[in-house]
Design a protein around this motif. Structure first.
Motif, PDB file in Angstrom:
ATOM      1  N   VAL A  20      26.078 -22.627 -13.053  1.00 47.90           N
ATOM      2  CA  VAL A  20      26.091 -23.894 -13.786  1.00 47.90           C
ATOM      3  C   VAL A  20      26.721 -23.681 -15.160  1.00 47.90           C
TER       4      VAL A  20
ATOM      5  N   VAL B 269      13.260 -27.073 -13.587  1.00 50.39           N
ATOM      6  CA  VAL B 269      14.684 -27.313 -13.363  1.00 50.39           C
ATOM      7  C   VAL B 269      15.224 -26.098 -12.638  1.00 50.39           C
ATOM      8  N   ARG B 270      15.843 -26.321 -11.495  1.00 50.95           N
ATOM      9  CA  ARG B 270      16.444 -25.224 -10.741  1.00 50.95           C
ATOM     10  C   ARG B 270      17.939 -25.494 -10.622  1.00 50.95           C
ATOM     11  N   VAL B 271      18.731 -24.558 -11.078  1.00 55.45           N
ATOM     12  CA  VAL B 271      20.184 -24.720 -11.052  1.00 55.45           C
ATOM     13  C   VAL B 271      20.815 -23.429 -10.544  1.00 55.45           C
TER      14      VAL B 271
ATOM     15  N   LEU C  74      24.128 -27.746 -18.380  1.00 55.94           N
ATOM     16  CA  LEU C  74      22.723 -27.370 -18.511  1.00 55.94           C
ATOM     17  C   LEU C  74      22.143 -27.904 -19.815  1.00 55.94           C
ATOM     18  N   ARG C  75      22.918 -27.854 -20.883  1.00 53.81           N
ATOM     19  CA  ARG C  75      22.458 -28.363 -22.175  1.00 53.81           C
ATOM     20  C   ARG C  75      22.186 -29.873 -22.084  1.00 53.81           C
TER      21      ARG C  75
ATOM     22  N   GLU D 258      23.221 -20.209 -10.648  1.00 55.90           N
ATOM     23  CA  GLU D 258      23.574 -19.395 -11.824  1.00 55.90           C
ATOM     24  C   GLU D 258      24.982 -19.682 -12.317  1.00 55.90           C
TER      25      GLU D 258
ATOM     26  N   ARG E 143      19.903 -18.548  -8.303  1.00 56.90           N
ATOM     27  CA  ARG E 143      19.559 -19.730  -9.062  1.00 56.90           C
ATOM     28  C   ARG E 143      18.707 -19.364 -10.270  1.00 56.90           C
TER      29      ARG E 143
ATOM     30  N   VAL F  57      21.363 -31.604 -19.369  1.00 52.81           N
ATOM     31  CA  VAL F  57      20.166 -31.819 -18.555  1.00 52.81           C
ATOM     32  C   VAL F  57      18.908 -31.547 -19.380  1.00 52.81           C
ATOM     33  N   LEU F  58      18.880 -30.423 -20.089  1.00 52.50           N
ATOM     34  CA  LEU F  58      17.691 -30.075 -20.874  1.00 52.50           C
ATOM     35  C   LEU F  58      17.445 -31.042 -22.013  1.00 52.50           C
TER      36      LEU F  58
ATOM     37  N   THR G 193      27.360 -24.153 -19.156  1.00 56.27           N
ATOM     38  CA  THR G 193      26.456 -24.252 -20.304  1.00 56.27           C
ATOM     39  C   THR G 193      26.335 -25.689 -20.784  1.00 56.27           C
TER      40      THR G 193
END
Length: 133
Positions: A119, A113-115, A124-125, A117, A102, A127-128, A121
């Motif tokens: 996930v 934030v824990r995702v 993730l973008r 590996e 992760r 979420v951020l 891109t």
């Protein structure tokens, strides 16, 4: 003479291309019709793009930026005492060989934030950017 032997399809323009063409048409002394002709786009489409840019509908995507990264040891939580008859799993002989699949991102305000590996891109973008907003 140009012969088109099939069904003409709509072209899909990237946002960056649209913005570049609109910026070119807006330069001082630029001929709007000439810019449209040079890029093989109709003037009405170019006018539409220009209207979208001015109203804020057509904007450049946020460019990714680098963030400072600090690698820290994993925090251990207070484990409950083992119940009678249940044995805790034995740790591996070499703990440095174990893999943690992760990614943990801790923002400046302490949000973590824990995702996994794996996930994507794009996910993730999203979420951020939601966390920043």
């Amino acid at each position: 003479m140009e012969i088109i032997s099939g069904v003409e399809r709509r072209r899909r323009w990237r946002v960056e291309d649209k913005l570049r063409i609109v910026a070119e048409a807006e330069r001082p002394g630029a001929c709007f019709a000439e810019v449209a002709r040079r890029h093989e786009v109709s003037r009405s489409v170019l006018w539409s793009w220009r209207k979208e840019v001015r109203s804020g509908v057509l904007v450049a995507e946020e460019t990714p930026s680098f963030m400072p990264v600090q690698i820290a040891p994993e925090r251990t939580s207070m484990a409950a005492p083992p119940s009678a008859g249940i044995t805790a799993p034995r740790p591996a002989a070499d703990a440095s060989v174990e893999r943690d699949d992760r990614i943990e991102i801790v923002l400046a305000d302490g949000t973590a934030v824990r995702v996994p590996e794996t996930v994507g891109t794009a996910a993730l973008r999203r979420v951020l950017s939601a966390l920043r907003g």
